[in-house]
Scaffold this motif. Structure first.
Motif, short mmCIF file in Angstrom:
data_model
loop_
_atom_site.label_atom_id
_atom_site.label_comp_id
_atom_site.label_asym_id
_atom_site.label_seq_id
_atom_site.Cartn_x
_atom_site.Cartn_y
_atom_site.Cartn_z
N GLY A 166 0.81 -1.21 0.00
CA GLY A 166 0.00 0.00 0.00
C GLY A 166 0.85 1.26 0.00
N LEU A 167 1.83 1.33 0.88
CA LEU A 167 2.71 2.50 0.91
C LEU A 167 3.50 2.63 -0.38
CD1 LEU A 167 4.08 2.37 4.58
CD2 LEU A 167 2.75 4.23 3.55
N GLU A 168 3.94 1.50 -0.92
CA GLU A 168 4.70 1.54 -2.17
C GLU A 168 3.84 2.05 -3.32
OE1 GLU A 168 6.66 -1.43 0.54
OE2 GLU A 168 4.61 -0.91 0.00
N GLN A 169 2.57 1.67 -3.34
CA GLN A 169 1.65 2.18 -4.36
C GLN A 169 1.51 3.69 -4.26
OE1 GLN A 169 -2.02 0.09 -3.83
NE2 GLN A 169 -1.32 -1.77 -4.84
N ILE A 170 1.32 4.19 -3.04
CA ILE A 170 1.18 5.63 -2.83
C ILE A 170 2.44 6.35 -3.28
CG2 ILE A 170 1.09 7.42 -1.04
CD1 ILE A 170 -1.64 6.35 -1.69
N GLU A 171 3.59 5.82 -2.92
CA GLU A 171 4.86 6.45 -3.32
C GLU A 171 5.01 6.48 -4.83
OE1 GLU A 171 7.71 4.09 -1.27
OE2 GLU A 171 7.25 4.95 0.70
N LEU A 172 4.64 5.39 -5.48
CA LEU A 172 4.76 5.32 -6.94
C LEU A 172 3.79 6.29 -7.61
CD1 LEU A 172 6.14 3.86 -9.30
CD2 LEU A 172 4.31 2.17 -9.22
N LEU A 173 2.54 6.31 -7.17
CA LEU A 173 1.56 7.22 -7.76
C LEU A 173 1.95 8.68 -7.51
CD1 LEU A 173 -1.69 5.26 -6.86
CD2 LEU A 173 -0.84 5.71 -9.17
N ALA A 174 2.49 8.97 -6.33
CA ALA A 174 2.94 10.33 -6.05
C ALA A 174 4.08 10.73 -6.99
CB ALA A 174 3.38 10.45 -4.59
N LYS A 175 4.94 9.78 -7.28
CA LYS A 175 6.03 10.02 -8.24
C LYS A 175 5.47 10.42 -9.61
CE LYS A 175 9.77 7.53 -10.62
NZ LYS A 175 10.46 6.21 -10.75
#
Length: 327
Positions: free
Chosen positions: A189-198
């Protein structure tokens, strides 16, 4: 202030008219690679879906978000039929599931990010393809998608999933349609948020699903701190965790001040979960059993209204699109 709108299969409606929302459902799965691997996934009867939806409506439900994405069993015209026959608001998804739903020759591996993003934009702004891009012909319905979906696997975001999440991000920025993601057992979940924020996506426009499959309150607080929504759908899944885990997560996030970021669904994507197919406990379990338990565990009307009405109205409302920015 401009009124928030949600995009249903019968047209855009004011988000505050969605009422009680079943925030993550699978009303129709007509086939596809997933069904070939697991026949319990075949939910192909409109009349059965109508029966389940109507039973939920007896407990006050008014809206249902169908999460079946492109070329994995989604049936847009059936969703329109369900909406017309029940009077419920139905929000449809475009986008993608995890890689197991697509064979290794699928177009997701060969089309460019921009080509895929354009396909998603068309689904959101012109109309969904009747055949969900299982091609090669495209026949657009009037019904439009109201959510963009991406997915990851257990503890990893595969390269093709990263590519698809980038396309989803581009489509979101272009259209303002919110993003929702599948997490496998509540991982990444955190990795998804980080990727989408990128890729330029504000986390407050993202819904991370199935997080109660991973009942780690510390992790959930970390995720909520980004501003995203968390969707819980583990109630009645005793094979994973007792309902007490979901209750404690909800209470914990409320106590931590994140009561405006939680939404609830059932994710009953198997025949064996539906009363209409002879299984159980049926989609009505959420309102008939789990919500009364939340009330018995101390949640009041204000908190329940947030989880069932206000939060999903915010989560599923159309956001400010790039074209709406003042130049």
């Amino acid at each position: 202030m401009k009124q928030q709108m949600a995009r249903t299969v019968l047209g855009d409606v004011p988000a505050d008219q969605l009422g009680i929302v079943y925030a993550h459902e699978h009303l129709i799965i007509q086939g596809g690679l997933g069904v070939m691997k697991n026949k319990d996934l075949l939910l192909n009867q409109v009349d059965y879906a109508v029966a389940e939806v109507k039973e939920c409506m007896q407990y006050g439900a008014q809206s249902f978000v169908d999460y079946m994405p492109l070329d994995s069993g989604r049936h847009p015209s059936a969703l329109v039929d369900i909406a017309k026959q029940t009077g419920a608001h139905i929000i449809a998804v475009t986008g993608f599931h995890k890689p197991m739903y697509y064979d290794d020759l699928h177009w997701i591996y060969h089309y460019s990010v921009d080509q895929i993003a354009e396909l998603l934009i068309q689904e959101c702004e012109v109309g969904m393809d009747r055949y969900s891009y299982n091609g090669p012909l495209v026949e657009r319905l009037d019904a439009k998608a109201g959510v963009l979906k991406g997915a990851s696997d257990y503890n990893v975001i595969a390269p093709v999933s990263r590519k698809l999440l980038e396309a989803v991000a581009i489509a979101h920025i272009a259209t303002g349609v919110p993003i929702a993601t599948h997490t496998e057992h509540g991982t990444c979940g955190l990795e998804q948020i980080e990727l989408l924020a990128k890729f330029g996506v504000d986390p407050k426009n993202v819904i991370i699903c199935h997080m109660d499959r991973n009942p780690d309150l510390y992790l959930h607080k970390e995720l909520a701190a980004t501003g995203c929504f968390l969707e819980y759908d583990n109630a009645s899944r005793i094979k994973y965790h007792p309902d007490s885990h979901s209750v404690e997560l909800i209470r914990g996030l409320i106590e931590a001040g994140h009561e405006k970021q939680l939404i609830l669904g059932t994710d009953f994507a198997l025949r064996s979960y539906w009363k209409a197919y002879g299984g159980g406990p049926g989609m009505s379990h959420l309102l008939a059993s789990f919500v009364p338990r939340l009330r018995a565990e101390g949640l009041g009307d204000e908190q329940l209204n947030l989880l069932l009405r206000d939060n999903p109205a915010n989560a599923y409302s159309l956001k400010k699109a790039a074209r709406d920015e003042v130049v």
